[in-house]
Scaffold this active site. Sequence first.
Site, short mmCIF file in Angstrom:
data_model
loop_
_atom_site.label_atom_id
_atom_site.label_comp_id
_atom_site.label_asym_id
_atom_site.label_seq_id
_atom_site.Cartn_x
_atom_site.Cartn_y
_atom_site.Cartn_z
N ARG A 18 0.84 -1.21 0.00
CA ARG A 18 0.00 0.00 0.00
C ARG A 18 0.87 1.26 0.00
NH1 ARG A 18 -4.51 0.07 4.53
NH2 ARG A 18 -2.74 0.66 5.82
N LYS B 253 -2.75 6.39 1.50
CA LYS B 253 -2.52 6.84 2.87
C LYS B 253 -1.62 8.08 2.86
CE LYS B 253 -2.36 4.49 7.31
NZ LYS B 253 -3.60 5.04 7.85
N GLU C 296 -16.34 5.78 4.95
CA GLU C 296 -15.55 5.29 6.08
C GLU C 296 -15.46 6.39 7.12
OE1 GLU C 296 -11.37 4.53 5.42
OE2 GLU C 296 -11.25 5.99 3.81
N1 PLP Z 1 -9.26 4.05 6.80
C1 PLP Z 1 -8.46 5.05 7.18
C2 PLP Z 1 -8.82 6.43 6.74
C3 PLP Z 1 -7.34 4.79 7.98
O1 PLP Z 1 -6.54 5.78 8.39
C4 PLP Z 1 -7.07 3.47 8.38
C5 PLP Z 1 -5.89 3.16 9.17
O2 PLP Z 1 -4.90 2.71 8.70
C6 PLP Z 1 -7.93 2.45 7.95
C7 PLP Z 1 -9.02 2.78 7.17
C8 PLP Z 1 -7.69 1.05 8.33
O3 PLP Z 1 -6.67 0.46 7.57
P1 PLP Z 1 -5.81 -0.74 8.12
O4 PLP Z 1 -6.77 -1.80 8.49
O5 PLP Z 1 -4.96 -1.13 6.98
O6 PLP Z 1 -5.05 -0.22 9.28
C1 COI Z 2 -4.01 3.09 11.64
O1 COI Z 2 -4.97 2.43 12.06
O2 COI Z 2 -2.88 2.61 11.51
C2 COI Z 2 -4.15 4.46 11.25
O3 COI Z 2 -3.32 4.96 10.55
C3 COI Z 2 -5.27 5.25 11.75
C4 COI Z 2 -4.85 6.50 12.41
C5 COI Z 2 -6.08 7.28 12.60
C6 COI Z 2 -4.14 6.26 13.71
#
Ligand code: PLP
Ligand code: COI
Length: 341
Positions: free
Chosen positions: A82, A184, A220
């Site tokens: 990612r 991200k 989300e």
């Molecule tokens: N959506 C957003 C906007 C996020 O910042 C995060 C955190 O990483 C997620 C979703 C969840 O992603 P992940 O499960 O890869 O941590």
């Molecule tokens: C994560 O879950 O890793 C994120 O980046 C979310 C953030 C809001 C702490």
Amino acid sequence: MSKKNIDWGNLDFNYRKTDYRYVANYKDGKWDEGGLTTNDMISMNECACVLQYAQTCFEGLKAYTTQDGRTVTFRPDLNAERMYDTALRLEMPPFEKDRFIDAIEKVVKANEEWVPPYGSGATLYIRPFMFGINPVIGVKPAEDYMFRVFCTPVGPYFKGGAKPIVVKISDFDRAAPHGTGHIKAGLNYAMSLHPIMEAHRQGFAENMYLDPGTRSKVEETGGANILFVTKDGKLVTPKSDSILPSITRRSLCEVAEKYLGLEVEQREVYFDEVPDFAECGLCGTAAVISPVGKINDHGREICFPSGMDEMGPVTRQLYDTLTGIQMGRIDAPEGWIHEIK
Ligand code: PLP
Ligand code: COI
């Protein structure tokens, strides 16, 4: 392995400086060999691209101590992938995926005393990030970059841990159609700072964003994807080009199908159908699965039957299975658990 003397059970989600971090620099068209340092400070020019035009991106993953005492991370290959995709979208030189994993391994190994013990309720949050560092005044990408990884022990993202939270429907958008919602990028989070502070001032834990094009579909929250459970026990999760492809959500969809035998639908979810769901939760690395008890839509409350006291039963099963896999209590699918040796 001796551990730091910390009240692990009472940690919240805040930065705490640990001993080592990883740094690599991109200069003259290539990444240097990189390595660990104890220096947590960064020195840069006042006109650095990251400071002027927010050319920065990041990742988030965790290290866990398993029941049998190993230190592991969860699917770091997907974070590597990612971040690679994010870097390309931001015109940054991607950091090679195997080097990304090597950097994670080095940082976790060097900070093993900071990896919370099994059963403490805390985890080690790992934050890889990259930014443009040379001076840039015309709008263009930087030429020089820094990639870093630090880690910090954390407790629950939302106060109260697994207690249901109340979220509000935001009047702001976090992403644009055809924008950067699916990567991200730091800029997505800068956009969300005013909405999250407004939500907190009004007593809500988070914002639920609707699709920026039509404001009729669920997207989300500021830091997590969304799960719904239907009254007949199906897992439904919004599909959209402007949400982050959460590794936790993708993993939970597999867990639901393969471990729990649930039907899973990844599709557009209209806000109008939300009152019909039985359970709702937020999922992400930081959030794990945080149950949502209520959604406030401009004063109208949507209350899920699972209520404000506990997680709903399907959310609970998903939570227990995912954390069981991460902590080594339940056998993981091939390649999900990456041991730090
Ligand atoms: N959506 C957003 C906007 C996020 O910042 C995060 C955190 O990483 C997620 C979703 C969840 O992603 P992940 O499960 O890869 O941590
Ligand atoms: C994560 O879950 O890793 C994120 O980046 C979310 C953030 C809001 C702490």
